[in-house]
Design an enzyme around this catalytic site. Structure first.
Site, PDB file in Angstrom:
ATOM      1  N   GLY A 244      -8.300  59.621   7.137  1.00 19.81           N
ATOM      2  CA  GLY A 244      -9.708  60.020   7.185  1.00 19.81           C
ATOM      3  C   GLY A 244      -9.860  61.314   7.977  1.00 19.81           C
ATOM      4  O   GLY A 244     -10.470  62.266   7.517  1.00 19.81           O
ATOM      5  N   PHE A 245      -9.316  61.324   9.193  1.00 17.54           N
ATOM      6  CA  PHE A 245      -9.330  62.499  10.070  1.00 17.54           C
ATOM      7  C   PHE A 245     -10.739  63.006  10.344  1.00 17.54           C
ATOM      8  O   PHE A 245     -10.938  64.171  10.661  1.00 17.54           O
ATOM      9  CB  PHE A 245      -8.439  63.610   9.492  1.00 17.54           C
ATOM     10  CG  PHE A 245      -7.052  63.128   9.167  1.00 17.54           C
ATOM     11  CD1 PHE A 245      -6.202  62.714  10.180  1.00 17.54           C
ATOM     12  CD2 PHE A 245      -6.616  63.033   7.854  1.00 17.54           C
ATOM     13  CE1 PHE A 245      -4.934  62.216   9.892  1.00 17.54           C
ATOM     14  CE2 PHE A 245      -5.348  62.542   7.553  1.00 17.54           C
ATOM     15  CZ  PHE A 245      -4.511  62.141   8.573  1.00 17.54           C
ATOM     16  N   ALA A 515      -9.921  52.118  19.523  1.00 15.96           N
ATOM     17  CA  ALA A 515      -8.896  51.256  20.142  1.00 15.96           C
ATOM     18  C   ALA A 515      -9.390  50.677  21.463  1.00 15.96           C
ATOM     19  O   ALA A 515      -9.314  49.462  21.682  1.00 15.96           O
ATOM     20  CB  ALA A 515      -7.595  52.029  20.329  1.00 15.96           C
ATOM     21  N   ARG A 653      -3.111  53.844  29.903  1.00 23.32           N
ATOM     22  CA  ARG A 653      -2.124  52.855  29.476  1.00 23.32           C
ATOM     23  C   ARG A 653      -2.029  52.872  27.945  1.00 23.32           C
ATOM     24  O   ARG A 653      -3.037  53.025  27.259  1.00 23.32           O
ATOM     25  CB  ARG A 653      -2.580  51.472  29.939  1.00 23.32           C
ATOM     26  CG  ARG A 653      -1.629  50.363  29.612  1.00 23.32           C
ATOM     27  CD  ARG A 653      -2.304  49.052  29.986  1.00 23.32           C
ATOM     28  NE  ARG A 653      -1.415  47.926  29.761  1.00 23.32           N
ATOM     29  CZ  ARG A 653      -1.857  46.683  29.697  1.00 23.32           C
ATOM     30  NH1 ARG A 653      -3.139  46.415  29.838  1.00 23.32           N
ATOM     31  NH2 ARG A 653      -1.010  45.698  29.501  1.00 23.32           N
ATOM     32  N   LYS A 726      -6.889  55.124  27.456  1.00 21.96           N
ATOM     33  CA  LYS A 726      -7.833  56.178  27.084  1.00 21.96           C
ATOM     34  C   LYS A 726      -7.564  56.539  25.620  1.00 21.96           C
ATOM     35  O   LYS A 726      -6.642  56.019  25.008  1.00 21.96           O
ATOM     36  CB  LYS A 726      -7.659  57.391  27.999  1.00 21.96           C
ATOM     37  CG  LYS A 726      -7.854  57.048  29.485  1.00 21.96           C
ATOM     38  CD  LYS A 726      -8.040  58.280  30.366  1.00 21.96           C
ATOM     39  CE  LYS A 726      -6.740  58.904  30.804  1.00 21.96           C
ATOM     40  NZ  LYS A 726      -6.916  59.948  31.858  1.00 21.96           N
ATOM     41  N   VAL A 728      -6.443  58.279  22.159  1.00 24.63           N
ATOM     42  CA  VAL A 728      -5.134  58.794  21.771  1.00 24.63           C
ATOM     43  C   VAL A 728      -5.198  59.618  20.478  1.00 24.63           C
ATOM     44  O   VAL A 728      -4.506  60.608  20.319  1.00 24.63           O
ATOM     45  CB  VAL A 728      -4.171  57.587  21.591  1.00 24.63           C
ATOM     46  CG1 VAL A 728      -3.049  57.898  20.632  1.00 24.63           C
ATOM     47  CG2 VAL A 728      -3.611  57.146  22.932  1.00 24.63           C
ATOM     48  N   GLU A 730      -6.994  61.798  18.854  1.00 25.81           N
ATOM     49  CA  GLU A 730      -7.358  63.201  18.617  1.00 25.81           C
ATOM     50  C   GLU A 730      -6.740  64.184  19.597  1.00 25.81           C
ATOM     51  O   GLU A 730      -6.533  65.349  19.265  1.00 25.81           O
ATOM     52  CB  GLU A 730      -8.882  63.347  18.630  1.00 25.81           C
ATOM     53  CG  GLU A 730      -9.510  62.642  17.444  1.00 25.81           C
ATOM     54  CD  GLU A 730     -11.010  62.595  17.552  1.00 25.81           C
ATOM     55  OE1 GLU A 730     -11.666  63.410  16.901  1.00 25.81           O
ATOM     56  OE2 GLU A 730     -11.523  61.747  18.296  1.00 25.81           O
TER      57      GLU A 730
HETATM   58  N1  MCN Z   1      -3.514  53.529  21.008  1.00 25.63           N
HETATM   59  C1  MCN Z   1      -2.747  52.885  21.951  1.00 25.63           C
HETATM   60  N2  MCN Z   1      -3.092  52.950  23.273  1.00 25.63           N
HETATM   61  C2  MCN Z   1      -4.225  53.583  23.652  1.00 25.63           C
HETATM   62  C3  MCN Z   1      -5.050  54.188  22.691  1.00 25.63           C
HETATM   63  C4  MCN Z   1      -4.676  54.143  21.358  1.00 25.63           C
HETATM   64  O1  MCN Z   1      -1.741  52.257  21.604  1.00 25.63           O
HETATM   65  N3  MCN Z   1      -4.546  53.640  24.941  1.00 25.63           N
HETATM   66  C5  MCN Z   1      -3.035  53.638  19.606  1.00 25.63           C
HETATM   67  C6  MCN Z   1      -3.371  52.466  18.722  1.00 25.63           C
HETATM   68  O2  MCN Z   1      -2.349  52.301  17.762  1.00 25.63           O
HETATM   69  C7  MCN Z   1      -4.654  52.919  18.068  1.00 25.63           C
HETATM   70  C8  MCN Z   1      -4.439  54.399  17.897  1.00 25.63           C
HETATM   71  O3  MCN Z   1      -3.618  54.778  19.003  1.00 25.63           O
HETATM   72  O4  MCN Z   1      -4.857  52.279  16.825  1.00 25.63           O
HETATM   73  C9  MCN Z   1      -5.696  55.272  17.877  1.00 25.63           C
HETATM   74  O5  MCN Z   1      -6.589  54.856  18.863  1.00 25.63           O
HETATM   75  P1  MCN Z   1      -7.866  55.712  19.320  1.00 25.63           P
HETATM   76  O6  MCN Z   1      -7.421  56.889  20.057  1.00 25.63           O
HETATM   77  O7  MCN Z   1      -8.823  54.781  19.960  1.00 25.63           O
HETATM   78  O8  MCN Z   1      -8.518  56.245  17.952  1.00 25.63           O
HETATM   79  P2  MCN Z   1      -9.358  55.411  16.884  1.00 25.63           P
HETATM   80  O9  MCN Z   1      -8.745  54.090  16.683  1.00 25.63           O
HETATM   81  O10 MCN Z   1     -10.799  55.519  17.186  1.00 25.63           O
HETATM   82  O11 MCN Z   1      -9.016  56.219  15.563  1.00 25.63           O
HETATM   83  C10 MCN Z   1      -9.715  57.370  15.214  1.00 25.63           C
HETATM   84  C11 MCN Z   1      -8.919  58.625  15.546  1.00 25.63           C
HETATM   85  C12 MCN Z   1      -9.625  59.800  15.016  1.00 25.63           C
HETATM   86  S1  MCN Z   1     -11.176  60.060  15.610  1.00 25.63           S
HETATM   87  C13 MCN Z   1      -9.071  60.600  14.037  1.00 25.63           C
HETATM   88  S2  MCN Z   1      -9.911  61.970  13.511  1.00 25.63           S
HETATM   89  C14 MCN Z   1      -7.784  60.271  13.512  1.00 25.63           C
HETATM   90  C15 MCN Z   1      -6.966  59.461  14.416  1.00 25.63           C
HETATM   91  O12 MCN Z   1      -7.608  58.480  15.000  1.00 25.63           O
HETATM   92  N4  MCN Z   1      -7.589  60.127  12.190  1.00 25.63           N
HETATM   93  C16 MCN Z   1      -6.435  59.544  11.748  1.00 25.63           C
HETATM   94  N5  MCN Z   1      -5.722  59.173  14.014  1.00 25.63           N
HETATM   95  C17 MCN Z   1      -5.452  59.068  12.679  1.00 25.63           C
HETATM   96  N6  MCN Z   1      -4.289  58.529  12.257  1.00 25.63           N
HETATM   97  C18 MCN Z   1      -4.077  58.370  10.927  1.00 25.63           C
HETATM   98  N7  MCN Z   1      -2.929  57.821  10.526  1.00 25.63           N
HETATM   99  N8  MCN Z   1      -5.005  58.749  10.002  1.00 25.63           N
HETATM  100  C19 MCN Z   1      -6.159  59.332  10.370  1.00 25.63           C
HETATM  101  O13 MCN Z   1      -7.065  59.673   9.473  1.00 25.63           O
HETATM  102 MO1  MOS Z   2     -12.317  61.722  14.306  1.00 26.79          MO
HETATM  103  S1  MOS Z   2     -12.657  63.660  13.738  1.00 26.79           S
HETATM  104  O1  MOS Z   2     -13.650  61.702  15.440  1.00 26.79           O
HETATM  105  O2  MOS Z   2     -12.950  60.841  12.966  1.00 26.79           O
END
Ligand code: MCN
Ligand code: MOS
Length: 763
Positions: A244-245, A515, A653, A726, A728, A730
């Protein structure tokens, strides 16, 4: 507490929080077992194909549909003539215009590539053929193609994105060393592997939508508002998403058209945007320009930062790509001023693309800081450490955790930074000039309330249920790990159900907030399920634990037991049998106690109104990173290759380091594309995106990508989330492009201030 030590693959503890569990749905995706939105075998499908405008601005005067309607298999043609009967839906925050109609096929043309006609036929081929027979007559009006258009104008100041403290102008004027430069980034696109598209089906007033989604609840709300049906009547299904990104957080004009066509026809409809149509179906990252002025002392102490940025937006929505998002928080500075303007041009409204705002912002400030370093002959690592921000100068708040210093020093150590020679063009390998550069990055910790349901089944297995989505980040996997840790059940016995708007509410998978938000809800629910299970085991008349005199029980490896060794122990399945229970179900959310009304729930899961930003509490909370790039530039041909990257991160973490490393690397790869390849080219004559396909819009392939070493320097941040993590997803892309641009300068002595850095800019 420090982050979990990386564990060896195959350890029993892989499945716990901090373990390196592989993604559960990974093999389904690579073997084709995962079903995507356009692959559902729905009976009686009709196929829709879109026609998009070929002018940048004006009006559709007439559409001749006669030839298309006469073509084989055509069932329906929708044009701006047709009133689809839709009502405007709310914005991201839930604000809704009153009784305003919504025309997803508008008469008014505001950008080249806007959807204006839909053709529906028995087969996709028939619809495509008929779409070519549509004749549109336009009345064209003057337009502005891009920021480079002489008529682009000054744009509009975004007051809410301006920020100032101290007296930046005077401090800059008085500073012994001054650096001033303008940095530019072009339009960039998501190009997710899975294009936009959907399958829609009406059963009376019930609407089912199979559509890739970063936010099942928010998108379901939009459909219910467009069609004036209760929210419960819409089911949006999105268990697998091919990337999605940022492009899949909202239901879009083409989504409305497909659903309206299905309703009119009384048949399910499938609509797949072509790859070129993806470039205007939803906007990519806006083109930006930013001027940065840094004032400093001779020994590199920052005195002032003045930042003026602009970004393109559409003529109908002010969407800022906030160039001043990272500028105020990366360095210690007592005098600061930043402003951002949006300039309307005839484009689809730009959108969020991985690291929105922070990404171009870091490009500006991280290039400028190295320009300053070279001007005074200081090591780029040293200047960053020298101006290290001890707190957030913008909000005045302390950092929750900020291990950017460790990221810089440990990254430098792993990279071998001390072996660098300072002068540009001073490092080479044969014909190749070698350059090293640094780029720091940051992304705010954003959080939203979420909800989860956990079911302990009679067979001892556990179901975790949430409407959250997984587009590849790893949501399925980390939720199983969270439950495994709390309930002591091996991950093989845990099933995670996601990606359906009928399931419990969830934060959007956007802003890297999912997450932290959803593990918080699942952890709370799992703790409640644990309490309930132990409570029942200790008190139920049929339970043998009643007689043990224990006042608590332990849960591990799928068993429940009294804590002392040799005491009573049984599997969860045996316990469920003795309790005579079919299942135990617990549902919890992370909304405040006083916010549990149905209205509160609706607001929390379907709008962004309850989202908390990085400085909403007592602390300023962000993820941080430092990228170290090595480039090799061919002196004769000007070709640039990134030959090595070392990046160190503070994301608190890590729930699953294996998935995190993959997220970081993915971001870094996108950053390499941004630095060297990606550029949406706009035809100045008609506002068309010329390279609207994957052959001409270049993204990195394996052969463009070097060895990427990623390092975690984070510690658990208890303010950021329940489990201490926190964001991860982006932060990895933020700071990559400036690290590469800085390395190219170090290699060549040439400063390229507009991305991408292509060979013609170097020779
Ligand atoms: N995670 C973790 N420990 C943390 C935080 C996160 O292990 N402290 C890992 C987990 O596996 C979690 C992943 O990182 O599922 C992403 O977590 P997070 O940073 O909370 O992001 P979101 O789950 O909200 O995902 C959205 C984010 C965004 S905004 C974009 S843009 C993006 C991204 O994730 N698009 C992606 N990563 C992507 N990855 C893939 N494969 N495809 C996309 O379209
Ligand atoms: Mo990510 S650009 O906030 O879906």
């Amino acid at each position: 507490m420090t982050i979990m030590e990386p564990r060896k693959h195959g350890d029993a503890s892989d499945g716990m929080i901090g373990g390196r569990q592989s993604r559960f749905e990974g093999s389904m995706k690579v073997t084709g077992a995962a079903t995507y939105a356009l692959e559902y075998p729905v009976k009686g499908l009709a196929h829709a194909v879109l026609v998009q405008s070929t002018i940048p601005a004006g009006r559709v005067v007439a559409v001749d549909t006669s030839r298309a309607l006469a073509a084989p298999g055509v069932l329906l043609v929708l044009t701006p003539e047709d009133d689809l009967g839709l009502v405007a839906a709310s914005d991201w925050y839930g604000n809704r215009p009153e009784n305003q109609p919504y025309h997803p096929l508008p008469r008014e043309v505001r950008f080249n590539g806007q959807t204006i006609v839909a053709v529906v036929a028995e087969s996709r081929e028939q619809a495509s053929e008929a779409a070519k027979l549509i004749d549109v007559a336009y009345e064209e009006t003057p337009s502005v193609a891009s920021l480079d258009d002489p008529n682009a104008g000054e744009g509009k100041l975004m007051e809410n994105l301006s920020s100032a403290w101290g007296d930046a102008e005077s401090a800059f004027a008085a500073a012994p060393v001054q650096v001033e430069a303008e940095y530019r980034t072009p339009r960039e696109y998501h190009v997710a592997m899975e294009p936009h598209g959907l399958t829609v089906k009406w059963d009376g007033e019930q609407l089912t939508v199979w559509e890739p989604s970063q936010w099942s609840h928010g998108m379901a709300r939009t459909y219910s508002e467009w069609f004036g049906i209760p929210a419960e009547n819409v089911q949006l299904i999105s268990p697998f998403i091919g990337g999605g990104f940022g492009s899949k957080g909202a239901a879009l004009a083409h989504s409305a058209v497909a659903a309206a066509a299905a309703k009119k026809l009384g048949r399910p409809v499938k609509l797949a945007l072509t790859r070129p149509q993806n470039f205007t179906g939803y906007g990519g990252r806006a083109a930006t320009r930013q001027k940065i002025a840094l004032g400093a002392t001779q020994d590199g102490v920052l005195q002032a930062i003045i930042h003026r940025g602009i970004s393109e937006t559409s003529t109908y929505v002010d969407y800022p790509e906030q160039t001043g998002a990272a500028t105020p928080i990366l360095y210690k500075v007592e005098n600061f001023s930043s402003q951002h303007r949006v300039v309307p041009v005839n484009t689809v409204t730009p959108g969020a693309l991985r690291g929105p705002g922070k990404n171009p912002s870091a490009y500006g400030i991280e290039c400028a800081i190295e320009e300053l370093a070279y001007k005074i002959g200081m090591d780029p690592l040293e200047i960053r450490l020298k101006n290290y921000a001890d707190h957030d100068y913008q909000s005045g708040k302390p950092w929750s955790t900020r291990r950017l210093r460790e990221a810089l020093t440990e990254g430098a150590e792993a990279f071998g930074w001390s072996r660098r020679s300072h002068a540009p063009r001073s490092m080479r390998d044969g014909r190749q000039l070698i350059g090293w550069g640094i780029g720091c990055g940051t992304f705010p910790v954003i959080r939203a309330p979420s909800e989860a349901l956990i079911r302990i089944l009679a067979n001892g297995h556990v179901e975790v249920v949430s409407g959250a989505i997984d587009m590849g980040q790893g949501t399925y996997t980390i939720l199983a790990q969270t439950v495994s840790e709390v309930l002591g059940v091996p991950v093989e016995q845990i099933e995670v159900h996601l990606g359906d708007s009928r399931l419990p509410g969830s934060a959007i998978a956007g802003g890297s907030m999912l997450a932290g938000s959803i593990t918080g809800a699942v952890h709370k629910t799992a703790m409640a399920a644990r309490d309930e299970l132990i409570g029942l085991a200790l008190s139920d008349a049929n339970s043998p634990f009643r007689e043990t005199g224990a006042n608590t029980l332990t849960l591990s490896e799928g068993r429940i037991a009294v804590p002392r060794s040799g005491g009573l122990s049984m599997t969860l399945r045996e316990l469920m049998a003795t309790l005579n229970r079919d299942h135990i179900e617990v549902r919890r959310n992370t909304l405040a106690e006083g916010s549990q009304s149905p209205e509160d729930h609706k607001k929390a899961w379907t709008t962004l109104a309850s989202v908390q930003g990085a400085t909403s509490g007592d602390y300023s909370m962000h993820s941080w990173c430092a990228h170290f790039a090595e480039v090799r530039v061919d002196e004769d041909f000007g070709t640039v290759r990134v030959s090595r990257m070392v990046s160190a991160f503070d994301c608190g973490r890590l729930y699953n380091p294996k998935l995190v490393e993959s997220q970081w690397r993915g971001g870094i790869i996108m950053g390499i594309g941004q630095a060297l390849l990606e550029e949406g080219l706009v035809d100045g004559r008609n506002g068309r995106t010329i390279n609207n396909n994957m052959g001409d819009y270049l993204v990195p392939t394996n052969s463009d990508i070097p060895d990427i070493q990623v390092i975690s320097v984070g510690v658990a941040d208890p303010h950021a989330s329940v489990l201490g993590g926190k964001g991860v997803g982006e932060v990895g892309i933020v700071g990559v492009a400036p690290a590469i641009a800085n390395a190219v300068f170090h290699a060549t002595g040439k400063r390229v201030r507009d991305l991408p850095i292509t060979l013609e800019k170097l020779i």
